[in-house]
Design a protein around this motif. Structure first.
Motif, PDB file in Angstrom:
ATOM      1  N   THR A 199       3.301  51.967  20.763  1.00  0.00           N
ATOM      2  CA  THR A 199       3.983  53.149  20.777  1.00  0.00           C
ATOM      3  C   THR A 199       4.070  53.812  19.541  1.00  0.00           C
ATOM      4  OG1 THR A 199       5.029  51.857  22.793  1.00  0.00           O
ATOM      5  CG2 THR A 199       6.037  53.899  21.983  1.00  0.00           C
ATOM      6  N   GLY A 251      -4.545  62.823  26.463  1.00  0.00           N
ATOM      7  CA  GLY A 251      -4.228  61.932  27.482  1.00  0.00           C
ATOM      8  C   GLY A 251      -4.853  60.395  27.454  1.00  0.00           C
ATOM      9  N   ALA A 252      -5.963  60.445  27.305  1.00  0.00           N
ATOM     10  CA  ALA A 252      -6.707  59.381  27.373  1.00  0.00           C
ATOM     11  C   ALA A 252      -6.216  58.492  25.983  1.00  0.00           C
ATOM     12  CB  ALA A 252      -8.362  59.592  27.035  1.00  0.00           C
ATOM     13  N   GLY A 254      -1.242  52.760  25.295  1.00  0.00           N
ATOM     14  CA  GLY A 254      -0.259  51.921  26.042  1.00  0.00           C
ATOM     15  C   GLY A 254      -0.974  50.820  26.722  1.00  0.00           C
ATOM     16  N   ASP A 255      -2.100  50.676  26.989  1.00  0.00           N
ATOM     17  CA  ASP A 255      -2.916  49.566  27.305  1.00  0.00           C
ATOM     18  C   ASP A 255      -2.804  48.489  26.150  1.00  0.00           C
ATOM     19  OD1 ASP A 255      -3.357  50.652  29.588  1.00  0.00           O
ATOM     20  OD2 ASP A 255      -5.499  51.268  29.017  1.00  0.00           O
ATOM     21  N   THR A 283      -0.746  58.372  34.934  1.00  0.00           N
ATOM     22  CA  THR A 283      -0.695  57.261  33.852  1.00  0.00           C
ATOM     23  C   THR A 283       0.368  57.548  32.773  1.00  0.00           C
ATOM     24  OG1 THR A 283      -3.000  56.869  34.618  1.00  0.00           O
ATOM     25  CG2 THR A 283      -2.106  55.825  32.352  1.00  0.00           C
ATOM     26  N   ILE A 284       0.192  58.640  32.251  1.00  0.00           N
ATOM     27  CA  ILE A 284       0.929  59.132  31.135  1.00  0.00           C
ATOM     28  C   ILE A 284       2.502  59.354  31.384  1.00  0.00           C
ATOM     29  CG2 ILE A 284       1.690  61.155  29.518  1.00  0.00           C
ATOM     30  CD1 ILE A 284      -1.503  61.957  29.933  1.00  0.00           C
ATOM     31  N   LEU A 291      -4.692  60.883  35.655  1.00  0.00           N
ATOM     32  CA  LEU A 291      -4.656  60.855  34.219  1.00  0.00           C
ATOM     33  C   LEU A 291      -2.975  61.000  33.788  1.00  0.00           C
ATOM     34  CD1 LEU A 291      -5.495  59.929  31.334  1.00  0.00           C
ATOM     35  CD2 LEU A 291      -6.312  62.349  31.018  1.00  0.00           C
ATOM     36  N   THR A 300       3.703  55.819  31.007  1.00  0.00           N
ATOM     37  CA  THR A 300       3.385  55.063  29.842  1.00  0.00           C
ATOM     38  C   THR A 300       4.429  55.750  28.746  1.00  0.00           C
ATOM     39  OG1 THR A 300       1.688  56.328  28.990  1.00  0.00           O
ATOM     40  CG2 THR A 300       1.132  53.795  29.985  1.00  0.00           C
ATOM     41  N   THR A 325      -0.817  67.108  29.483  1.00  0.00           N
ATOM     42  CA  THR A 325      -0.594  66.063  28.696  1.00  0.00           C
ATOM     43  C   THR A 325       0.327  66.435  27.602  1.00  0.00           C
ATOM     44  OG1 THR A 325      -2.486  64.747  29.128  1.00  0.00           O
ATOM     45  CG2 THR A 325      -1.415  64.232  27.071  1.00  0.00           C
ATOM     46  N   ALA A 333      -2.895  56.887  26.962  1.00  0.00           N
ATOM     47  CA  ALA A 333      -2.811  55.855  27.840  1.00  0.00           C
ATOM     48  C   ALA A 333      -3.707  54.666  27.428  1.00  0.00           C
ATOM     49  CB  ALA A 333      -3.978  56.342  29.122  1.00  0.00           C
ATOM     50  N   GLY A 334      -4.517  54.918  26.541  1.00  0.00           N
ATOM     51  CA  GLY A 334      -5.211  53.793  25.905  1.00  0.00           C
ATOM     52  C   GLY A 334      -4.444  52.802  24.762  1.00  0.00           C
TER      53      GLY A 334
END
Length: 416
Positions: free
Chosen positions: A240, A228-229, A235-236, A10-11, A7, A14, A59, A232-233
């Motif tokens: 921003t 953190g989720a 970013g998906d 991923t951060i 995770l 992003t 995070t 990431a979410g």
């Protein structure tokens, strides 16, 4: 552990897209077809600034390191509902009227606002002294969403957030984030321009087990995973946002060995106890005004009492009619207890807002914020004008200022 490391990876991919831009460079953000990036105001109740960088919050640590961070001074009293109201109105409790977690009002006789007993919390009469960000934003045509926040369930002049959820402590941190992400999966302008997100688990763990407990560290890890989720979410979804991550107050350890019964300060027959704990609000019983004033004026170890008209000016507290006639403030770590109260243990807050143990968290991260900056301590009334600036709205009259943030903003905000 492997999931947490994945995770964080991923951060790291992003987040720096915004964090590594040149301070003067415009950001390429497309969360809304027009207007500034969305603002997400996140509160982690009871999260002390020194909970960062202990190995529990990768995070938040990364957001702090690639954004602007520092300690923030809460309003007095350093408790939840007054400070959450200050954060979204820019007013001190004396001015917005939510002066305590438990309070009475001469204009609302026979009723008590009580967080602990869940009474009066959604009655608009208690909240009418101010207007929170989401109401002003909605009135100006901006869509807002509140995933929990004290006062966010209350209608103001017939307005509410476009999306809101009634507070339910059983909703997990991840479920709270899932709801926010669902709002941002909508197309274009159907996404919220302003969102709140509230986590209460760190505060609960601090109260029950104390600020230095393993339970607080576990609660901090759970919230950190959820944030953190969220990052990431978002970013998906190509979003921003400007993140403003705060807490409402700090936490300190208490003990049954550090207790001051209120009946040691004055006879029970002389006073009505409105609230007790780190501080006590007391009203005299009819005909006992002089007796109570005389008793509380005597020196008492580990506590100081004032009539409301003589509360030190630095607290900015005591002018509102909801403030009881007398305030007694315990030394940090001591507790003022009502008759029949259970011996205290674990942790609490509500003490002198200048005490470092009561300091609150601040992290600003996103297109508007510089990277790798530490901001000197500031007052939490300043969060409201900052939020309004980022939303492109004129703030209502308030007690704050955006001046502390001026050196730490970039792009179009660097020259406000």
């Amino acid at each position: 552990m492997m999931r947490r490391l994945a995770l964080l990876a991923t951060i790291l991919v992003t987040i720096p897209l915004a964090a590594c831009q040149d301070d003067a460079a415009p950001s390429s953000v497309t969360p809304l077809s027009n207007g500034p990036p969305p603002v997400i105001l996140i509160s982690i109740d009871g999260f002390r600034p020194d909970y960062l960088h202990r190995g529990d919050t990768p995070t938040l640590d990364h957001l702090a390191e690639t954004g602007v961070s520092g300690a923030m001074r809460p309003a007095f009293p350093s408790v939840t509902f007054p400070n959450h109201t200050t954060l979204v109105t820019g007013l001190t409790p004396d001015h917005h009227g939510i002066v305590s977690n438990t309070m009475r009002d001469p204009a609302i006789p026979g009723e008590t606002f009580s967080v602990g007993k869940r009474t009066g919390l959604n009655d608009p009469r208690w909240w009418a002294g101010s207007e929170p960000v989401w109401i002003t934003a909605e009135a100006h045509g901006l869509r807002t969403a509140t995933m929990f926040w004290p006062g966010s369930e209350v209608p103001f002049h017939g307005l509410r957030p476009h999306d809101w959820r009634a507070f339910d402590p059983q909703v997990t941190p991840q479920e709270r984030v899932d709801q926010v992400l669902a709002w941002f999966r909508r197309p274009g302008n159907a996404r919220p321009a302003f969102t709140t997100l509230y986590f209460d688990g760190v505060d609960h763990a601090g109260h029950k087990y104390g600020p230095d407990s393993a339970a607080v560290r576990r609660a901090a890890r759970k919230v950190d995973d959820a944030i953190g989720a969220l990052v990431a979410g978002l970013g998906d979804e190509g979003v921003t946002p400007d993140l403003i991550i705060v807490s409402d107050h700090g936490m300190t350890a208490i003990s049954p060995k550090r207790v001051i019964p209120l009946t040691d300060l004055a006879p029970a027959d002389d006073m009505e106890i409105v609230t007790s704990g780190a501080y006590a609000g007391l009203d005299p019983r009819p005909g006992h005004e002089h007796a109570l004033a005389t008793a509380l004026a005597r020196p008492h170890a580990h506590v100081q009492c004032w009539p409301k008209s003589r509360i030190p000016a630095r607290f900015a507290y005591g002018q509102n009619p909801r403030v009881p006639a007398f305030l007694c403030l315990a030394q940090t770590g001591w507790m003022l207890t009502a008759p029949g109260a259970h011996p205290p243990s674990g942790g609490t807050h509500g003490y002198d807002n200048a005490d470092p143990a009561m300091a609150a968290l601040f992290i600003g991260h996103g297109p508007a914020f510089a990277s790798d900056k530490t901001i000197p301590e500031f007052d939490n009334v300043d969060i409201y004008p900052l939020t309004m600036e980022l939303l492109g709205l004129m703030p209502l009259p308030d007690d704050g200022t955006v001046t502390p943030f001026a050196p730490y903003l970039r792009g179009v905000y660097a020259n406000f």
